[in-house]
Scaffold this motif. Structure first.
Motif, PDB file in Angstrom:
ATOM      1  N   VAL A 383       0.840  -1.197   0.000  1.00 45.76           N
ATOM      2  CA  VAL A 383       0.000   0.000   0.000  1.00 45.76           C
ATOM      3  C   VAL A 383       0.876   1.249   0.000  1.00 45.76           C
ATOM      4  N   ILE A 384       1.901   1.260   0.856  1.00 45.05           N
ATOM      5  CA  ILE A 384       2.823   2.401   0.904  1.00 45.05           C
ATOM      6  C   ILE A 384       3.522   2.575  -0.440  1.00 45.05           C
ATOM      7  N   LEU A 385       3.931   1.467  -1.040  1.00 51.05           N
ATOM      8  CA  LEU A 385       4.585   1.531  -2.347  1.00 51.05           C
ATOM      9  C   LEU A 385       3.669   2.185  -3.370  1.00 51.05           C
ATOM     10  N   HIS A 386       2.407   1.792  -3.383  1.00 48.33           N
ATOM     11  CA  HIS A 386       1.462   2.387  -4.332  1.00 48.33           C
ATOM     12  C   HIS A 386       1.310   3.876  -4.079  1.00 48.33           C
ATOM     13  N   GLN A 387       1.212   4.265  -2.812  1.00 47.78           N
ATOM     14  CA  GLN A 387       1.054   5.672  -2.489  1.00 47.78           C
ATOM     15  C   GLN A 387       2.262   6.487  -2.960  1.00 47.78           C
ATOM     16  N   LEU A 388       3.458   5.957  -2.763  1.00 53.74           N
ATOM     17  CA  LEU A 388       4.667   6.680  -3.166  1.00 53.74           C
ATOM     18  C   LEU A 388       4.869   6.670  -4.679  1.00 53.74           C
ATOM     19  N   SER A 389       4.194   5.749  -5.374  1.00 53.39           N
ATOM     20  CA  SER A 389       4.346   5.683  -6.835  1.00 53.39           C
ATOM     21  C   SER A 389       3.526   6.750  -7.542  1.00 53.39           C
ATOM     22  N   LEU A 390       2.638   7.416  -6.805  1.00 55.12           N
ATOM     23  CA  LEU A 390       1.799   8.460  -7.396  1.00 55.12           C
ATOM     24  C   LEU A 390       2.524   9.795  -7.353  1.00 55.12           C
ATOM     25  N   SER A 391       2.446  10.531  -8.432  1.00 54.33           N
ATOM     26  CA  SER A 391       3.084  11.850  -8.488  1.00 54.33           C
ATOM     27  C   SER A 391       2.382  12.686  -9.539  1.00 54.33           C
ATOM     28  N   GLY A 392       2.037  13.911  -9.145  1.00 57.77           N
ATOM     29  CA  GLY A 392       1.335  14.794 -10.073  1.00 57.77           C
ATOM     30  C   GLY A 392       2.251  15.725 -10.825  1.00 57.77           C
ATOM     31  N   GLY A 393       3.555  15.570 -10.624  1.00 56.33           N
ATOM     32  CA  GLY A 393       4.507  16.429 -11.326  1.00 56.33           C
ATOM     33  C   GLY A 393       4.687  17.758 -10.625  1.00 56.33           C
ATOM     34  N   GLY A 394       5.418  18.632 -11.270  1.00 53.08           N
ATOM     35  CA  GLY A 394       5.697  19.939 -10.675  1.00 53.08           C
ATOM     36  C   GLY A 394       6.920  19.883  -9.792  1.00 53.08           C
ATOM     37  N   THR A 395       7.509  21.027  -9.571  1.00 49.03           N
ATOM     38  CA  THR A 395       8.713  21.118  -8.761  1.00 49.03           C
ATOM     39  C   THR A 395       8.446  21.995  -7.550  1.00 49.03           C
ATOM     40  N   ALA A 396       8.828  21.514  -6.383  1.00 58.59           N
ATOM     41  CA  ALA A 396       8.633  22.274  -5.153  1.00 58.59           C
ATOM     42  C   ALA A 396       9.768  23.268  -4.971  1.00 58.59           C
ATOM     43  N   LEU A 397       9.456  24.401  -4.365  1.00 53.50           N
ATOM     44  CA  LEU A 397      10.495  25.395  -4.088  1.00 53.50           C
ATOM     45  C   LEU A 397      11.378  24.941  -2.940  1.00 53.50           C
ATOM     46  N   THR A 398      10.776  24.347  -1.927  1.00 54.35           N
ATOM     47  CA  THR A 398      11.528  23.866  -0.765  1.00 54.35           C
ATOM     48  C   THR A 398      10.954  22.540  -0.293  1.00 54.35           C
ATOM     49  N   LYS A 399      11.713  21.840   0.528  1.00 54.10           N
ATOM     50  CA  LYS A 399      11.207  20.630   1.154  1.00 54.10           C
ATOM     51  C   LYS A 399      10.245  21.008   2.276  1.00 54.10           C
ATOM     52  N   ALA A 400       9.275  20.151   2.517  1.00 53.14           N
ATOM     53  CA  ALA A 400       8.336  20.391   3.605  1.00 53.14           C
ATOM     54  C   ALA A 400       9.057  20.262   4.943  1.00 53.14           C
ATOM     55  N   PRO A 401       8.598  20.959   5.968  1.00 55.29           N
ATOM     56  CA  PRO A 401       9.239  20.872   7.279  1.00 55.29           C
ATOM     57  C   PRO A 401       8.972  19.525   7.942  1.00 55.29           C
ATOM     58  N   LEU A 402       9.782  19.184   8.927  1.00 56.27           N
ATOM     59  CA  LEU A 402       9.587  17.976   9.715  1.00 56.27           C
ATOM     60  C   LEU A 402       8.761  18.318  10.946  1.00 56.27           C
ATOM     61  N   THR A 403       7.759  17.508  11.226  1.00 55.81           N
ATOM     62  CA  THR A 403       6.964  17.728  12.437  1.00 55.81           C
ATOM     63  C   THR A 403       7.754  17.239  13.654  1.00 55.81           C
ATOM     64  N   TRP A 404       7.283  17.655  14.831  1.00 59.09           N
ATOM     65  CA  TRP A 404       7.962  17.243  16.059  1.00 59.09           C
ATOM     66  C   TRP A 404       7.878  15.736  16.262  1.00 59.09           C
ATOM     67  N   ALA A 405       6.865  15.096  15.696  1.00 58.56           N
ATOM     68  CA  ALA A 405       6.767  13.640  15.803  1.00 58.56           C
ATOM     69  C   ALA A 405       7.967  12.967  15.149  1.00 58.56           C
ATOM     70  N   VAL A 406       8.388  13.497  14.005  1.00 60.11           N
ATOM     71  CA  VAL A 406       9.561  12.933  13.318  1.00 60.11           C
ATOM     72  C   VAL A 406      10.803  13.160  14.155  1.00 60.11           C
ATOM     73  N   TRP A 407      10.970  14.386  14.666  1.00 63.97           N
ATOM     74  CA  TRP A 407      12.144  14.671  15.501  1.00 63.97           C
ATOM     75  C   TRP A 407      12.145  13.790  16.754  1.00 63.97           C
ATOM     76  N   LEU A 408      10.964  13.556  17.325  1.00 67.27           N
ATOM     77  CA  LEU A 408      10.893  12.717  18.526  1.00 67.27           C
ATOM     78  C   LEU A 408      11.333  11.291  18.224  1.00 67.27           C
ATOM     79  N   ILE A 409      10.837  10.719  17.127  1.00 67.80           N
ATOM     80  CA  ILE A 409      11.215   9.351  16.759  1.00 67.80           C
ATOM     81  C   ILE A 409      12.723   9.260  16.537  1.00 67.80           C
ATOM     82  N   LEU A 410      13.268  10.203  15.783  1.00 67.14           N
ATOM     83  CA  LEU A 410      14.711  10.192  15.535  1.00 67.14           C
ATOM     84  C   LEU A 410      15.487  10.382  16.835  1.00 67.14           C
ATOM     85  N   GLY A 411      14.994  11.263  17.702  1.00 66.11           N
ATOM     86  CA  GLY A 411      15.677  11.502  18.971  1.00 66.11           C
ATOM     87  C   GLY A 411      15.694  10.282  19.860  1.00 66.11           C
TER      88      GLY A 411
END
Length: 434
Positions: A383-411
Motif C-alpha cells: 500500500v505504501i509503495l502504491h502511495q509513493l508511486s503516485l506523483s502529479g509532477g511539478g517542482t517544489a520550491l523547498t522541502k516540507a518541514p519535519l513535524t515534532w513527531a519525526v524529531w521525537l522518533i529520531l531523537g
C-alpha cells in the motif's frame, strides 16, 4: 571465563542494536536528507528501493500461499486473510506500472527499470489474482457466477492488476479474461439505477465503484468518455459533496457519513477521471479532514464538525487517535502527491518513513508488524509503495518541514542507540579498577 561471557553478552546486544536501532536511525536520516521526492510530491527515489525489496520477496510468498491451499479454507469473516493477499497484488502491480512510467521519463531514478527489477513478482502477482482458490471467499458471497455478478471489489482488482501486468510484460495470457470482465463490469455499472453496484450483497462502497471506473478506463483507454460520464453519474447522487463511506446501490442514498479511509482511496483515482471535479472536492477534503499541528499532521477519519475527536477502530480505519486516522493518513499520502500538494506530501512522507523503521533487508518493520503476518505479511508495504508511486509532477520550491513527531522518533532512536552501544562497550571492555 567471565570476560568471555561479558563479551558474548555484548555481542548479543550489539547485533540487534545495529539492525533495529542504529540502522533505522541512519537510514531514515539519510532518506530524509537525500530523497527530495519523499519530502515533496516529486518522484521518490526511495519508492524504487522499496519496490526492489518487495520484488525479491513476493514470488516466494505467492508460490507458498497458492501451493498451501489455505485460501480455500477461510471464511468470509476473516477479512485480512481473504482480501489482503489479492489486494496487495493489485497495489503492487499498479505501483510497478506507475514507477515504470516515472522511470521512462527519468531513468536516473533507478539503475534498472521496474519491469525488470520486478519481473518475477509481476508474474507472481498475476498468478495469485487469477488463482481460483483466492476467489473462494468471493464465490461464497456471489456463487459460481462471481465474475458476472455485481462483485465490484474483486472484479476491479482483476481488471487493474491484469491490465498492469499486460502493459508491463506484453504477455497476452490473461487478455481474454480481462476483456470479458471489463465488458461485464462496465455493463453492470451502466445498468444500475444510480451508477452504483455492490462489493458484496447489500454492501456498496462508492469509492470502490470509482476505482472500478478508473480501472476500466486504465484497461481500455477507448472508454475514456464512458468513464467520465460514469463518474459524473455516480457523483450526482451526492450533490457535489464528498462521497459517503457507504451508500444504497438501489436508491443512491448515503447510508454512512463520508470518512477518511475511503476518501483517501477515492482521490487516488478521481483525479484521472475528472481533474477539475477532483480538484474542487480536494478543497473540501482539506477543509474538512486535514489536521496539522506542530507535533503531527495527517488526515482525520471523521470530519472536523462530526464531533468525533477521540479514539476509534474498525478494519477499514485502523486505529484512530486524537482524530487522526491511520488508514486515512496512510491512504492519503498518494492523493496529496497526485494533486501536487508538496507541503502536505512532504510532511506525510517524512512521518511515514520515520514511523516505519526501515530494516537492512529493505523491509519496513512497523508496516510488516501491523500486517496479517500469516496471510498477507507484505500488504501494508505494498500500500505504501502504491502511495509513493503516485506523483502529479511539478517542482517544489523547498522541502516540507519535519513535524515534532519525526524529531521525537529520531531523537528516541538516537538516544537508545547511544545507550545500548555504551552498554556493549562497558560489557566488552570494562574499566579496570586502579
Amino acid at each position: 571465563m567471565l570476560r568471555r561471557l561479558r563479551q558474548l553478552t555484548a555481542l548479543l546486544i550489539l547485533l540487534p542494536t545495529l539492525a533495529f536501532v542504529v540502522y533505522p536511525f541512519v537510514e531514515t536520516t539519510w532518506i530524509l536528507v537525500a530523497d527530495r521526492g519523499l519530502r515533496t510530491a516529486e518522484p521518490s527515489r526511495y519508492a524504487f528501493n522499496l519496490h526492489a525489496a518487495l520484488s525479491a520477496e513476493l514470488p516466494g510468498y505467492v508460490d507458498r500461499r497458492i501451493n498451501s491451499g489455505v485460501a480455500e479454507t477461510l471464511g468470509v469473516s476473516q477479512i485480512t486473510a481473504t482480501e489482503s493477499p489479492v489486494y496487495g497484488a493489485f497495489f503492487y502491480l499498479l505501483a510497478t506500472d506507475n514507477l515504470q512510467q516515472l522511470w521512462e521519463k527519468d531513468p536516473t531514478l533507478a539503475a534498472r527499470p521496474p519491469r525488470e527489477t520486478g519481473a518475477a513478482a509481476i508474474d507472481a502477482c498475476a498468478r495469485i489474482l487469477v488463482d481460483p482458490g483466492h476467489a473462494h471467499w468471493v464465490r461464497t458471497y456471489w456463487g459460481d457466477d462471481y465474475l458476472t455478478e455485481p462483485n465490484c471489489f474483486f472484479r476491479y482488482l482483476l481488471v487493474g492488476g491484469l491490465a498492469a501486468h499486460h502493459r508491463l510484460t506484453g504477455k497476452s495470457d490473461h487478455l481474454p479474461l480481462l476483456h470479458q470482465i471489463v465488458g461485464d463490469l462496465a455493463a453492470d455499472i451502466d445498468a444500475s439505477p444510480h451508477g452504483l453496484i455492490d462489493d458484496y450483497p447489500n454492501q456498496c462502497f462508492p469509492c470502490d465503484v470509482v476505482a472500478a471506473i478508473a480501472m476500466i478506463r486504465r484497461a481500455d483507454p477507448a472508454r475514456e468518455e464512458w468513464a467520465r460520464k460514469a463518474f459524473h453519474r455516480l457523483m450526482a447522487n451526492f450533490n457535489g459533496d464528498l462521497p459517503p463511506y457507504m451508500a444504497l446501490a438501489m436508491t443512491g442514498e448515503a447510508s454512512a457519513p463520508t470518512r477518511g479511509c475511503t476518501n483517501g482511496f477515492f482521490f487516488s483515482f478521481a483525479k484521472t477521471l475528472d481533474p477539475e471535479m477532483a480538484d474542487k472536492l480536494y478543497e473540501q477534503w482539506v477543509d474538512g479532514f486535514w489536521q496539522e499541528g506542530s507535533f503531527a499532521a495527517g488526515w482525520r477519519e471523521f470530519a472536523k464538525d462530526s464531533g468525533k475527536n477521540g479514539t476509534y477502530f474498525d478494519p477499514d480505519s485502523g486505529p484512530v487517535l486524537w482524530g487522526y486516522g491511520t488508514g486515512a493518513t496512510g491512504l492519503g499520502i498518494g492523493l496529496v502527491r497526485l494533486h501536487g500538494d508538496h507541503h502536505r506530501a512532504g510532511i506525510l512522507g517524512a512521518e511515514m518513513i520515520a514511523g516505519s523503521f526501515p530494516m537492512p533487508d529493505g523491509t519496513l518493520l512497523l508496516p510488516r508488524l501491523v500486517s496479517d503476518w500469516k496471510h498477507a505479511p507484505h500488504f501494508a508495504e505494498t500500500v505504501i509503495l502504491h502511495q509513493l508511486s503516485l506523483s502529479g509532477g511539478g517542482t517544489a520550491l523547498t522541502k516540507a518541514p519535519l513535524t515534532w513527531a519525526v524529531w521525537l522518533i529520531l531523537g528516541v532512536e538516537f538516544l537508545f542507540a547511544v545507550l545500548l552501544l555504551r552498554m556493549c562497550k562497558w560489557l566488552a571492555w570494562p574499566k579496570r579498577k586502579k
